[in-house]
Design an enzyme around this catalytic site. Structure first.
Site, PDB file in Angstrom:
ATOM      1  N   HIS A 205       0.871  -1.181   0.000  1.00 52.03           N
ATOM      2  CA  HIS A 205       0.000   0.000   0.000  1.00 52.03           C
ATOM      3  C   HIS A 205       0.903   1.224   0.000  1.00 52.03           C
ATOM      4  O   HIS A 205       1.549   1.525   1.005  1.00 52.03           O
ATOM      5  CB  HIS A 205      -0.873  -0.065   1.268  1.00 52.03           C
ATOM      6  N   HIS A 207       1.700   5.401  -0.900  1.00 52.36           N
ATOM      7  CA  HIS A 207       1.240   6.764  -1.177  1.00 52.36           C
ATOM      8  C   HIS A 207       2.281   7.425  -2.074  1.00 52.36           C
ATOM      9  O   HIS A 207       3.471   7.121  -2.000  1.00 52.36           O
ATOM     10  CB  HIS A 207       1.054   7.549   0.123  1.00 52.36           C
ATOM     11  N   CYS A 238      -2.301  13.722   2.112  1.00 55.79           N
ATOM     12  CA  CYS A 238      -1.391  13.394   3.195  1.00 55.79           C
ATOM     13  C   CYS A 238      -1.775  14.298   4.357  1.00 55.79           C
ATOM     14  O   CYS A 238      -1.779  15.518   4.204  1.00 55.79           O
ATOM     15  CB  CYS A 238       0.044  13.651   2.755  1.00 55.79           C
ATOM     16  N   ASN A 247      -2.700   8.506  -2.004  1.00 59.20           N
ATOM     17  CA  ASN A 247      -2.492   7.148  -2.492  1.00 59.20           C
ATOM     18  C   ASN A 247      -2.018   7.154  -3.945  1.00 59.20           C
ATOM     19  O   ASN A 247      -2.323   8.070  -4.709  1.00 59.20           O
ATOM     20  CB  ASN A 247      -3.824   6.382  -2.462  1.00 59.20           C
TER      21      ASN A 247
END
Lengths: 315, 315
Positions: A205, A207, A238, A247
């Site tokens: 995952h 960002h 963020c 993301n």
């Protein structure tokens, strides 16, 4: 490098949670229904967090009840505690996602628990879930760096992976919560995790906070990782950096993978349409780039002047 | 992976060439002088193209004459023909950059010449330069895809590399002119070029049009490439896609490399300051992300609530 890559959509949870204006329940349901038909592996639909902390997800139960159930896409809810788990069981969610941070201070800031308390709770939740068809995913936040403490030791990360698996969690997500991962760090950690637990279902995952999201995906692919979270349009900010992107963008990720010759099973044109729709829903520009630039495979017609030069060359 | 990576700044050429408003000569000179003190390997200062085609670079000679000469940074000018080469020789430029496209149609559109005509011209220019201290770099545009024709065959690319070296060019840049490269394509081509010509000074020039700029850098690093072009702030648009970003961003690239533990010799904080200054010069938002999000190493103070939780835990 894996031939087949699975994509998990997180826009309605990780994306919507930071939107200032409430997205109507019906709009969420329509978006999830449209996305569920596009070949995504999972959709993280919502989160059972406090409606006061995250007002945009206060309709979690209504959303889960209303979405279509006739697709192979697995529906996931983020669950912070036993109460959330009980609600997910009651509503028949396919999978719950439990989160703690590798960093003690970030776990205190985010969950108001020590890491040990989080792990104890996961044990209790695993017992609640045992014997039901619901799957349990465990996410390790701040794996690639904590905004307060900086880089976390690999030894500490691996210890928590081990603790997750001991508590009966079925799959694992390594999360780069505030976009601090760099590619060689990702590749080396993923290689180590895959070496120690070759059978583990592993998701990354990322960002794109500092522009490294897809570079980190490439590094994880090189380590054999075949499952990624992403958010439609790249929605999701963020929390520490106004203006910084969130993301990695689902359509940019799927575009990269399919242009690399990897199979995602996802309908990229369908995603691009939904990303356009999402921009109308949230009413602001989204960071996704392929929708602005066009797909790499969208070649353009030859300019007339070039056609003429070519004809002259032939004559 | 190389330990030491060289960074070539292209903002005053590739960045300014697409700015609608003329950047005053004095401002360009100030920016170049500031950048030249930051440890960059080269700065592509300007281009000797037709002032009608690229009005923002019509002061090429004045800029080159005015910049400071007391730095180890190599100054480069893009040169489209013999006339440009003669001007560069006269002005004492350190290096000229010659460009042709791998794709025939793109070379016709961009240079109004066939690829054979371009190669013939390079031969004439190499003869002009021979015996002078000026270095000759050759760039291959559309190496990773042509907006009209799509992907180019590896065999055709390698044939042109060979043709460049035969004509006496000293170094080579493989350029992803409209941001079509994908990482596995980059890695495989760079591995092949480095295998065939292990001594060749090789630079990669990426655009971040579809979000893949730094992923492509990582792929090139994995193939041993140690020199990259980049543009301060990510300035430089894609001529075919309004709103799409241009070159990879110098400070984001240097940030990635230094956080990966690689040595660039470039002063990142100095770059971030100049990027801020650049935003004032062009008077619009720049795509670079590290300036918005902060460096990965910029940790934040612990929130008071977390400090209290930690103290309670100890008591």
């Amino acid at each position: 490098m894996p031939k087949r890559v699975l994509i998990n959509e997180v826009v309605t949870r990780d994306g919507f949670q930071s939107e200032p204006d409430f997205v109507p329940t019906e709009t969420k349901v329509e978006l999830i229904n449209a996305l569920a038909g596009l070949g995504l592996n999972k959709i993280e639909v919502t989160s059972f967090v406090s409606p006061r902390a995250v007002p945009n997800l206060s309709d979690a139960a209504e959303v889960i009840q209303a979405i279509r159930k006739d697709t192979p896409t697995r529906y996931v809810a983020l669950v912070p505690n036993q109460k959330g788990c009980a609600r997910a069981l009651e509503l028949g969610v396919d999978e719950i996602n439990l989160v703690m941070s590798v960093s003690e201070s970030h776990n205190l800031a985010n969950m108001r628990m020590t890491c040990d308390q989080s792990l104890q709770q996961f044990k209790d939740i695993a017992e609640m879930v045992s014997g039901t068809p619901m799957r349990l995913n465990g996410s390790l936040a701040t794996t690639f760096g904590c905004p307060f403490e900086g880089q976390q030791s690999q030894e500490r990360i691996l210890r928590f992976v081990d603790a997750y698996l001991e508590r009966g969690l079925h799959s694992l997500t390594l999360a780069d919560t505030t976009g601090m991962a760099v590619p060689n760090q990702v590749q080396s950690l993923c290689e180590e995790v895959r070496k120690r637990w070759p059978e583990l279902e592993l998701t990354l995952h990322f960002h794109n906070t500092r522009g490294l999201g897809l570079a980190n995906v490439y590094a994880a692919l090189a380590a054999g990782v075949n499952q990624f979270d992403a958010s439609l349009g790249g929605l999701g900010g963020c929390p520490f950096a106004p203006g910084a992107t969130g993301n990695i963008c689902t359509e940019d990720l799927v575009h990269m993978l399919s242009e690399m010759g990897l199979d995602t099973g996802v309908d990229l044109d369908g995603l691009l349409l939904q990303s356009q729709r999402l921009e109308e829903i949230v009413n602001h520009d989204l960071p996704g780039q392929v929708r602005k630039a066009g797909k790499r495979s969208d070649t353009r017609p030859l300019p007339q002047s070039v056609k003429e030069l070519m004809q002259n060359g032939r004559s």
